[in-house]
Design a protein around this motif. Structure first.
Motif, PDB file in Angstrom:
ATOM      1  N   MET A 182       0.834  -1.197   0.000  1.00  0.00           N
ATOM      2  CA  MET A 182       0.000   0.000   0.000  1.00  0.00           C
ATOM      3  C   MET A 182       0.875   1.256   0.000  1.00  0.00           C
ATOM      4  O   MET A 182       1.938   1.263   0.612  1.00  0.00           O
ATOM      5  N   ASN A 183       0.390   2.308  -0.635  1.00  0.00           N
ATOM      6  CA  ASN A 183       1.121   3.565  -0.670  1.00  0.00           C
ATOM      7  C   ASN A 183       0.655   4.449   0.473  1.00  0.00           C
ATOM      8  O   ASN A 183      -0.455   4.949   0.479  1.00  0.00           O
ATOM      9  N   ASN A 184       1.512   4.622   1.468  1.00  0.00           N
ATOM     10  CA  ASN A 184       1.152   5.430   2.626  1.00  0.00           C
ATOM     11  C   ASN A 184       0.771   6.845   2.243  1.00  0.00           C
ATOM     12  O   ASN A 184       0.007   7.506   2.927  1.00  0.00           O
ATOM     13  N   LYS A 185       1.314   7.340   1.123  1.00  0.00           N
ATOM     14  CA  LYS A 185       1.112   8.735   0.771  1.00  0.00           C
ATOM     15  C   LYS A 185      -0.335   9.043   0.415  1.00  0.00           C
ATOM     16  O   LYS A 185      -0.760  10.186   0.489  1.00  0.00           O
ATOM     17  N   ILE A 186      -1.108   8.036   0.009  1.00  0.00           N
ATOM     18  CA  ILE A 186      -2.485   8.317  -0.375  1.00  0.00           C
ATOM     19  C   ILE A 186      -3.488   7.855   0.686  1.00  0.00           C
ATOM     20  O   ILE A 186      -4.679   8.016   0.515  1.00  0.00           O
ATOM     21  N   ALA A 187      -2.968   7.270   1.774  1.00  0.00           N
ATOM     22  CA  ALA A 187      -3.858   6.787   2.830  1.00  0.00           C
ATOM     23  C   ALA A 187      -4.228   7.927   3.760  1.00  0.00           C
ATOM     24  O   ALA A 187      -3.397   8.760   4.101  1.00  0.00           O
ATOM     25  N   GLU A 188      -5.494   7.972   4.170  1.00  0.00           N
ATOM     26  CA  GLU A 188      -5.967   9.015   5.063  1.00  0.00           C
ATOM     27  C   GLU A 188      -6.138   8.469   6.473  1.00  0.00           C
ATOM     28  O   GLU A 188      -6.496   7.303   6.666  1.00  0.00           O
ATOM     29  N   LEU A 189      -5.898   9.323   7.455  1.00  0.00           N
ATOM     30  CA  LEU A 189      -6.171   8.985   8.842  1.00  0.00           C
ATOM     31  C   LEU A 189      -7.675   9.064   9.055  1.00  0.00           C
ATOM     32  O   LEU A 189      -8.271  10.134   8.948  1.00  0.00           O
ATOM     33  N   ILE A 190      -8.310   7.918   9.313  1.00  0.00           N
ATOM     34  CA  ILE A 190      -9.776   7.906   9.349  1.00  0.00           C
ATOM     35  C   ILE A 190     -10.349   7.876  10.763  1.00  0.00           C
ATOM     36  O   ILE A 190     -11.474   8.338  10.975  1.00  0.00           O
ATOM     37  N   GLN A 191      -9.617   7.331  11.726  1.00  0.00           N
ATOM     38  CA  GLN A 191     -10.141   7.355  13.084  1.00  0.00           C
ATOM     39  C   GLN A 191      -9.025   7.077  14.082  1.00  0.00           C
ATOM     40  O   GLN A 191      -7.978   6.541  13.726  1.00  0.00           O
ATOM     41  N   SER A 192      -9.282   7.462  15.333  1.00  0.00           N
ATOM     42  CA  SER A 192      -8.355   7.164  16.414  1.00  0.00           C
ATOM     43  C   SER A 192      -9.156   6.805  17.652  1.00  0.00           C
ATOM     44  O   SER A 192     -10.316   7.201  17.790  1.00  0.00           O
ATOM     45  N   SER A 193      -8.541   6.053  18.539  1.00  0.00           N
ATOM     46  CA  SER A 193      -9.198   5.679  19.783  1.00  0.00           C
ATOM     47  C   SER A 193      -8.951   6.763  20.830  1.00  0.00           C
ATOM     48  O   SER A 193      -8.051   7.590  20.704  1.00  0.00           O
ATOM     49  N   ASP A 194      -9.765   6.740  21.876  1.00  0.00           N
ATOM     50  CA  ASP A 194      -9.471   7.580  23.030  1.00  0.00           C
ATOM     51  C   ASP A 194      -8.272   6.987  23.766  1.00  0.00           C
ATOM     52  O   ASP A 194      -8.047   5.766  23.723  1.00  0.00           O
ATOM     53  N   PRO A 195      -7.497   7.812  24.459  1.00  0.00           N
ATOM     54  CA  PRO A 195      -6.361   7.267  25.207  1.00  0.00           C
ATOM     55  C   PRO A 195      -6.812   6.425  26.389  1.00  0.00           C
ATOM     56  O   PRO A 195      -7.801   6.756  27.060  1.00  0.00           O
ATOM     57  N   VAL A 196      -6.120   5.322  26.622  1.00  0.00           N
ATOM     58  CA  VAL A 196      -6.366   4.471  27.791  1.00  0.00           C
ATOM     59  C   VAL A 196      -5.038   4.289  28.518  1.00  0.00           C
ATOM     60  O   VAL A 196      -3.971   4.256  27.903  1.00  0.00           O
ATOM     61  N   LEU A 197      -5.088   4.171  29.833  1.00  0.00           N
ATOM     62  CA  LEU A 197      -3.874   4.029  30.626  1.00  0.00           C
ATOM     63  C   LEU A 197      -3.413   2.576  30.629  1.00  0.00           C
ATOM     64  O   LEU A 197      -4.193   1.660  30.893  1.00  0.00           O
ATOM     65  N   VAL A 198      -2.131   2.392  30.322  1.00  0.00           N
ATOM     66  CA  VAL A 198      -1.537   1.057  30.271  1.00  0.00           C
ATOM     67  C   VAL A 198      -0.304   1.037  31.167  1.00  0.00           C
ATOM     68  O   VAL A 198       0.700   1.688  30.856  1.00  0.00           O
ATOM     69  N   PRO A 199      -0.352   0.318  32.299  1.00  0.00           N
ATOM     70  CA  PRO A 199       0.846   0.203  33.140  1.00  0.00           C
ATOM     71  C   PRO A 199       1.828  -0.791  32.532  1.00  0.00           C
ATOM     72  O   PRO A 199       1.430  -1.848  32.029  1.00  0.00           O
ATOM     73  N   THR A 200       3.103  -0.451  32.555  1.00  0.00           N
ATOM     74  CA  THR A 200       4.143  -1.308  31.980  1.00  0.00           C
ATOM     75  C   THR A 200       5.336  -1.359  32.922  1.00  0.00           C
ATOM     76  O   THR A 200       5.382  -0.653  33.937  1.00  0.00           O
ATOM     77  N   ALA A 201       6.321  -2.169  32.556  1.00  0.00           N
ATOM     78  CA  ALA A 201       7.548  -2.235  33.352  1.00  0.00           C
ATOM     79  C   ALA A 201       8.289  -0.908  33.356  1.00  0.00           C
ATOM     80  O   ALA A 201       9.055  -0.615  34.277  1.00  0.00           O
ATOM     81  N   GLN A 202       8.082  -0.085  32.319  1.00  0.00           N
ATOM     82  CA  GLN A 202       8.761   1.202  32.231  1.00  0.00           C
ATOM     83  C   GLN A 202       7.950   2.337  32.864  1.00  0.00           C
ATOM     84  O   GLN A 202       8.447   3.459  32.978  1.00  0.00           O
ATOM     85  N   GLY A 203       6.710   2.089  33.236  1.00  0.00           N
ATOM     86  CA  GLY A 203       5.863   3.128  33.799  1.00  0.00           C
ATOM     87  C   GLY A 203       4.486   3.101  33.149  1.00  0.00           C
ATOM     88  O   GLY A 203       4.143   2.166  32.415  1.00  0.00           O
ATOM     89  N   ILE A 204       3.701   4.139  33.404  1.00  0.00           N
ATOM     90  CA  ILE A 204       2.344   4.213  32.882  1.00  0.00           C
ATOM     91  C   ILE A 204       2.321   5.047  31.609  1.00  0.00           C
ATOM     92  O   ILE A 204       2.932   6.113  31.536  1.00  0.00           O
ATOM     93  N   PHE A 205       1.588   4.546  30.609  1.00  0.00           N
ATOM     94  CA  PHE A 205       1.461   5.252  29.339  1.00  0.00           C
ATOM     95  C   PHE A 205      -0.012   5.426  28.989  1.00  0.00           C
ATOM     96  O   PHE A 205      -0.828   4.531  29.231  1.00  0.00           O
ATOM     97  N   ALA A 206      -0.331   6.575  28.429  1.00  0.00           N
ATOM     98  CA  ALA A 206      -1.634   6.786  27.809  1.00  0.00           C
ATOM     99  C   ALA A 206      -1.497   6.341  26.356  1.00  0.00           C
ATOM    100  O   ALA A 206      -0.732   6.924  25.585  1.00  0.00           O
ATOM    101  N   VAL A 207      -2.235   5.300  25.995  1.00  0.00           N
ATOM    102  CA  VAL A 207      -2.056   4.662  24.688  1.00  0.00           C
ATOM    103  C   VAL A 207      -3.259   4.945  23.793  1.00  0.00           C
ATOM    104  O   VAL A 207      -4.415   4.772  24.206  1.00  0.00           O
ATOM    105  N   ARG A 208      -2.964   5.369  22.567  1.00  0.00           N
ATOM    106  CA  ARG A 208      -3.998   5.616  21.562  1.00  0.00           C
ATOM    107  C   ARG A 208      -3.659   4.859  20.292  1.00  0.00           C
ATOM    108  O   ARG A 208      -2.484   4.696  19.938  1.00  0.00           O
ATOM    109  N   GLY A 209      -4.681   4.382  19.592  1.00  0.00           N
ATOM    110  CA  GLY A 209      -4.501   3.739  18.299  1.00  0.00           C
ATOM    111  C   GLY A 209      -5.013   4.638  17.189  1.00  0.00           C
ATOM    112  O   GLY A 209      -5.979   5.387  17.374  1.00  0.00           O
ATOM    113  N   PHE A 210      -4.383   4.556  16.023  1.00  0.00           N
ATOM    114  CA  PHE A 210      -4.746   5.366  14.862  1.00  0.00           C
ATOM    115  C   PHE A 210      -4.900   4.451  13.656  1.00  0.00           C
ATOM    116  O   PHE A 210      -4.015   3.645  13.363  1.00  0.00           O
ATOM    117  N   GLU A 211      -6.023   4.578  12.957  1.00  0.00           N
ATOM    118  CA  GLU A 211      -6.309   3.725  11.800  1.00  0.00           C
ATOM    119  C   GLU A 211      -6.342   4.561  10.531  1.00  0.00           C
ATOM    120  O   GLU A 211      -6.949   5.638  10.497  1.00  0.00           O
TER     121      GLU A 211
END
Length: 205
Positions: A1-30
């Motif tokens: 696929m050619n990234n140059k013609i792909a559009e950002l169509i949606q994203s998730s709300d941030p959710v808190l994810v605890p990890t070994a390195q600390g806490i992160f607010a994680v969002r996904g982008f489609e």
């Protein structure tokens, strides 16, 4: 696929994810080509971002199944990701995990084919070329789209690779500083790192 013609169509709300390195607010982008990417922003225990800076520290990390999942010693990807998460926890900032960038953009199967050539003494760059593939096929258009959507158009880039900074600059994201993300080499990846330094302009000792 050619990234140059792909559009950002949606994203998730941030959710808190605890990890070994600390806490992160994680969002996904489609994107419209089916690609999905993940942004992990360092936060404190209350979910507050750890940086107030106008130019936050950002790591663009290309997906690497062998390094990130298996802990492969053939590359520095797994340790770089772990170190980047630790660094943005200390300094504030985020890691943007770019899926679909396996093997510098050539895909998992082709990366393993390139590994087979490397086992015969061919370096990581020439292995790609012998397969008829680019030395580096990654495209940062979608990364720039995510950063721009979030207003992150002026950043410090956590990377040893000037080509990433140059690509982002062309896409409208100003890179004020290239912050090193260097990990200790292993015997198994010394040749790989030397090729990145000597032939691909990575800022490595």
């Amino acid at each position: 696929m050619n990234n140059k013609i792909a559009e950002l169509i949606q994203s998730s709300d941030p959710v808190l994810v605890p990890t070994a390195q600390g806490i992160f607010a994680v969002r996904g982008f489609e994107f419209s080509d089916g690609n999905e990417h993940m942004l992990a922003t360092a936060v404190d225990a209350d979910g507050n971002e750890k940086t107030e800076e106008s130019s936050p520290l950002i790591r663009l990390h290309s997906e690497c199944a062998t390094g990130d999942l298996l802990g492969s010693y053939r590359c520095d990807c797994g340790p770089q990701l772990e170190q980047a998460l630790e660094t943005v926890q200390r300094q504030g900032g985020a890691v943007l995990y770019l899926r679909g960038q396996e093997g510098r953009g050539i895909g998992l199967v082709n990366k393993l084919r390139a590994y087979a050539l490397q086992d015969r003494g061919i370096d990581t760059l020439d292995a790609n070329l012998q397969l008829g593939l680019p030395a580096d096929a990654r495209d940062y258009t979608q990364a720039a789209a995510v950063l721009t959507r979030l207003g992150l158009t002026q950043i410090r880039l956590l990377s040893n690779n000037p080509a990433k900074a140059e690509a982002l600059e062309r896409l409208g994201v100003r890179v004020l500083e290239l912050v090193p993300d260097i990990v200790e080499p292993r015997p198994e990846n010394e040749g790989y790192l030397a090729t990145k330094r000597d032939r691909m302009r990575h800022r490595l000792a």
